[in-house]
Scaffold this motif. Structure first.
Motif, PDB file in Angstrom:
ATOM      1  N   THR A 152      24.120  27.873  24.286  1.00  0.00           N
ATOM      2  CA  THR A 152      25.499  27.679  24.728  1.00  0.00           C
ATOM      3  C   THR A 152      25.545  27.675  26.253  1.00  0.00           C
ATOM      4  O   THR A 152      24.581  28.036  26.919  1.00  0.00           O
ATOM      5  CB  THR A 152      26.423  28.783  24.177  1.00  0.00           C
ATOM      6  N   SER A 153      26.672  27.267  26.783  1.00  0.00           N
ATOM      7  CA  SER A 153      26.790  27.116  28.240  1.00  0.00           C
ATOM      8  C   SER A 153      26.705  28.473  28.943  1.00  0.00           C
ATOM      9  O   SER A 153      27.022  29.515  28.372  1.00  0.00           O
ATOM     10  CB  SER A 153      28.106  26.427  28.594  1.00  0.00           C
ATOM     11  N   THR A 154      26.269  28.440  30.182  1.00  0.00           N
ATOM     12  CA  THR A 154      26.142  29.648  30.992  1.00  0.00           C
ATOM     13  C   THR A 154      26.861  29.475  32.319  1.00  0.00           C
ATOM     14  O   THR A 154      26.914  28.376  32.870  1.00  0.00           O
ATOM     15  CB  THR A 154      24.659  29.981  31.257  1.00  0.00           C
ATOM     16  N   THR A 198      26.731  34.151  26.119  1.00  0.00           N
ATOM     17  CA  THR A 198      25.833  32.999  26.157  1.00  0.00           C
ATOM     18  C   THR A 198      24.661  33.304  25.230  1.00  0.00           C
ATOM     19  O   THR A 198      24.006  34.334  25.374  1.00  0.00           O
ATOM     20  CB  THR A 198      25.310  32.754  27.591  1.00  0.00           C
ATOM     21  N   MET A 204      20.922  28.490  34.749  1.00  0.00           N
ATOM     22  CA  MET A 204      21.017  27.029  34.657  1.00  0.00           C
ATOM     23  C   MET A 204      19.953  26.339  35.490  1.00  0.00           C
ATOM     24  O   MET A 204      19.324  25.363  35.046  1.00  0.00           O
ATOM     25  CB  MET A 204      22.412  26.580  35.114  1.00  0.00           C
TER      26      MET A 204
END
Length: 237
Positions: A114-116, A94, A122
């Motif tokens: 980027t996504s976690t 990430t 989050m």
């Protein structure tokens, strides 16, 4: 002669209090070895890394001193520019982008690129101009008791007493690159520390701990640069 005898007495007294030169070195090496083994075990699970800082890692055993620890997720990496993203497998990492353009010296905003998979990251995010930034105040609150239950916030750390010893542990993020704003420090190192130590410090980058500048524009979202590894290496020299 009187001054020399006084200096010798002070030196002997310090050896009794904090240990001899050889004892301090041995403690440092034991702490470093234990830290290395712990991180090797942790890394096999690809979870978190840990570093001991403060007087304990420096080899001192002073009455009343606390235990200072830093933790960071191995799969979350901070970068200074997008070109540095090429170093990483984006399916396994990430990425977090450091932005120091609107913060006081030594502080940054951390943008989630980027996504976690980590809920703690989050849930700590806040939107600014349609971009997600990790709030230091939220992250500190969320992770305060993650390692040791019932810890209380103390600066960027979770703090408390365990088995008679005070502890401070900070959840942070790692950056493998030396900060652009600190590049002038490298040029100032002419006679000390020696070049191989400077190279080692720069090669190991820095960490970001969850606390903002009190006078910063985004104090609840800012993160402070931490050079704990540099401090350890400089002290040992």
């Amino acid at each position: 002669m009187a001054g020399q005898r006084l200096s010798e007495s002070v030196f002997k007294g310090l050896c009794v209090k904090v240990g001899s030169f050889q004892e301090v070195i041995m403690r440092r090496e034991l702490m470093d070895f234990g830290e290395l083994i712990t991180n090797q075990v942790i890394n096999t699970r690809e979870e978190e890394s840990m570093m001991i800082s403060g007087s304990t890692s420096e080899g001192f055993r002073l009455q009343g001193s606390d235990l200072d620890l830093m933790f960071w997720p191995n799969d979350h990496i901070a970068i200074w520019d997008l070109d540095q993203a090429k170093k990483y497998d984006l399916n396994r990492k990430t990425l977090i982008l450091c932005d120091c353009s609107d913060s006081p010296p030594g502080f940054v905003l951390l943008e989630l690129l980027t996504s976690t998979h980590k809920e703690s990251v989050m849930n700590a995010c806040m939107k600014i101009n349609d971009r997600l930034y990790i709030s230091s105040s939220r992250y500190r609150e969320i992770t305060c008791s993650e390692v040791i239950p019932n810890s209380t916030e103390h600066g960027p750390c979770g703090s408390g007493v365990m088995v008679g010893t005070e502890y401070d542990y900070a959840h942070c993020f790692v950056c493998d690159f030396w900060p652009h704003p600190a590049s002038k420090w490298i040029d100032r190192c002419h006679s000390w520390p020696p070049p191989f130590i400077v190279d080692d410090i720069v090669r190991n980058g820095c960490h970001f701990v969850a606390i903002g500048h009190k006078l910063g524009k985004h104090t609840d979202k800012e993160w402070r640069m931490s050079f704990s590894l540099a401090e350890k290496k400089l002290y040992i020299q």
